[in-house]
Design an enzyme around this catalytic site. Sequence first.
Site, PDB file in Angstrom:
ATOM      1  N   ARG A  53       0.793  -1.229   0.000  1.00  0.00           N
ATOM      2  CA  ARG A  53       0.000   0.000   0.000  1.00  0.00           C
ATOM      3  C   ARG A  53       0.822   1.274   0.000  1.00  0.00           C
ATOM      4  O   ARG A  53       0.544   2.211  -0.754  1.00  0.00           O
ATOM      5  CB  ARG A  53      -0.880   0.084   1.265  1.00  0.00           C
ATOM      6  CG  ARG A  53      -2.155  -0.630   1.217  1.00  0.00           C
ATOM      7  CD  ARG A  53      -2.433  -1.178   2.602  1.00  0.00           C
ATOM      8  NE  ARG A  53      -1.427  -2.178   2.898  1.00  0.00           N
ATOM      9  CZ  ARG A  53      -1.547  -3.443   2.502  1.00  0.00           C
ATOM     10  NH1 ARG A  53      -2.619  -3.852   1.935  1.00  0.00           N
ATOM     11  NH2 ARG A  53      -0.570  -4.315   2.722  1.00  0.00           N
ATOM     12  N   THR A  54       1.788   1.340   0.900  1.00  0.00           N
ATOM     13  CA  THR A  54       2.484   2.617   1.084  1.00  0.00           C
ATOM     14  C   THR A  54       3.224   2.995  -0.195  1.00  0.00           C
ATOM     15  O   THR A  54       3.086   4.113  -0.705  1.00  0.00           O
ATOM     16  CB  THR A  54       3.460   2.523   2.274  1.00  0.00           C
ATOM     17  OG1 THR A  54       2.742   2.017   3.397  1.00  0.00           O
ATOM     18  CG2 THR A  54       4.056   3.872   2.611  1.00  0.00           C
ATOM     19  N   LYS A  82      26.035  -4.191  -1.810  1.00  0.00           N
ATOM     20  CA  LYS A  82      27.507  -4.290  -1.934  1.00  0.00           C
ATOM     21  C   LYS A  82      28.197  -3.547  -0.800  1.00  0.00           C
ATOM     22  O   LYS A  82      29.405  -3.397  -0.791  1.00  0.00           O
ATOM     23  CB  LYS A  82      27.950  -3.663  -3.260  1.00  0.00           C
ATOM     24  CG  LYS A  82      27.329  -4.261  -4.502  1.00  0.00           C
ATOM     25  CD  LYS A  82      27.805  -3.457  -5.719  1.00  0.00           C
ATOM     26  CE  LYS A  82      26.867  -3.630  -6.890  1.00  0.00           C
ATOM     27  NZ  LYS A  82      27.051  -2.566  -7.895  1.00  0.00           N
ATOM     28  N   ARG A 103      11.347   3.845   3.103  1.00  0.00           N
ATOM     29  CA  ARG A 103      11.039   2.904   4.192  1.00  0.00           C
ATOM     30  C   ARG A 103      12.317   2.153   4.513  1.00  0.00           C
ATOM     31  O   ARG A 103      13.016   1.692   3.614  1.00  0.00           O
ATOM     32  CB  ARG A 103       9.950   1.918   3.775  1.00  0.00           C
ATOM     33  CG  ARG A 103       9.752   0.804   4.799  1.00  0.00           C
ATOM     34  CD  ARG A 103       8.545  -0.044   4.531  1.00  0.00           C
ATOM     35  NE  ARG A 103       7.321   0.693   4.826  1.00  0.00           N
ATOM     36  CZ  ARG A 103       6.103   0.150   4.780  1.00  0.00           C
ATOM     37  NH1 ARG A 103       5.959  -1.136   4.458  1.00  0.00           N
ATOM     38  NH2 ARG A 103       5.043   0.853   5.067  1.00  0.00           N
ATOM     39  N   HIS A 131       5.383   5.798  11.496  1.00  0.00           N
ATOM     40  CA  HIS A 131       4.851   5.656  10.123  1.00  0.00           C
ATOM     41  C   HIS A 131       3.885   6.839   9.927  1.00  0.00           C
ATOM     42  O   HIS A 131       2.668   6.677   9.913  1.00  0.00           O
ATOM     43  CB  HIS A 131       4.143   4.306  10.018  1.00  0.00           C
ATOM     44  CG  HIS A 131       3.813   3.870   8.624  1.00  0.00           C
ATOM     45  ND1 HIS A 131       3.952   4.677   7.513  1.00  0.00           N
ATOM     46  CD2 HIS A 131       3.338   2.680   8.156  1.00  0.00           C
ATOM     47  CE1 HIS A 131       3.576   4.001   6.435  1.00  0.00           C
ATOM     48  NE2 HIS A 131       3.202   2.785   6.799  1.00  0.00           N
TER      49      HIS A 131
HETATM   50  N1   CP Z   1       0.060  -0.052   5.960  1.00  0.00           N
HETATM   51  C1   CP Z   1       1.217  -0.307   5.348  1.00  0.00           C
HETATM   52  O1   CP Z   1       2.249   0.285   5.663  1.00  0.00           O
HETATM   53  O2   CP Z   1       1.125  -1.251   4.380  1.00  0.00           O
HETATM   54  P1   CP Z   1       2.332  -1.738   3.466  1.00  0.00           P
HETATM   55  O3   CP Z   1       3.339  -2.407   4.381  1.00  0.00           O
HETATM   56  O4   CP Z   1       1.740  -2.681   2.466  1.00  0.00           O
HETATM   57  O5   CP Z   1       2.942  -0.531   2.834  1.00  0.00           O
END
Ligand code: CP
Length: 306
Positions: A53-54, A82, A103, A131
Amino acid sequence: MDQTGRSLISLEGLDREDILWLLGHAAKFEASPNSKILDGKIVATLFFEPSTRTRLSFETAVNRLGGRVIGFSDAATTSSSKGETLKDTIMMVSNYADLIIMRHYLEGAARYASEVSPVPIINAGDGANQHPSQTMLDLYSMLKTQGRLDDLHIHLVGDLKYGRTVHSMLTAMRFFNPTFHFISPDELKMPEEYKEYCRNNGIKFEEHTRFDEETIADADILYMTRVQRERFTDLMEYERVKDMFILKNDMLRSAKENLKILHPLPRVNEIAQDVDANPHAYYFQQAKNGLYVREALICNALNLLK
Ligand code: CP
């Protein structure tokens, strides 16, 4: 380091007005999700951890606003495998992109990246820490479904120890007089540092180790979370706790009419499949809201919102 825009690492730097202003812009993007506001901009998505999603909603947001995306979804295919440092990766990508969305599996990685980067960084999740874009879409979903953010009873269920989305939510909700209920097995309780944060910021909370119809009967928002297998050092411990709290339809018999069930997703077993058809379920719409909120966050990071 001077930046031409604004990084979003946690929600700690935002106040009530900032949050409501961003959510107002998200509503405008929901009404009109396509434009050319990012024409000529390049956004990099660097995902050192898996995501559906993110990453896809951030990338969709850029595409819908006329920008272009570079990046990776698997760090094993990059020179970090590497031995290239995070700093060097960020310095390289900032040569090519106007904004970096990252991320990373290490807590603090996004903060560090923002300190070395000449372009703004949006934290798309750093380990078990924060998050913030997920929290903004969670707040947007609450506002849309409840008509307000103030005075809500929010029940957080599941992995409150490793779940970064619940940690970010405490920070953002401190302006809105929430009452939190932390519902988890003992092994996955909200860490003491976050409870201390609540005490210091006047956030009311109760803790529960039972998850049943009675415990959730006064909830406005039931926020389910996945047990975060990837954060456990002992997989036997994960196996023992993973299915302890499962939401089933019959537990919703006494729910308030306005109750909405949220979940950042992905779901594993913590919400039974037949709950999806229950009118209280809202998690798929919640994920859709992520697109509009992330359109607003990207434009804000690039100083494009008025
Ligand atoms: N909610 C969320 O962070 O989903 P993903 O890990 O799929 O990005």
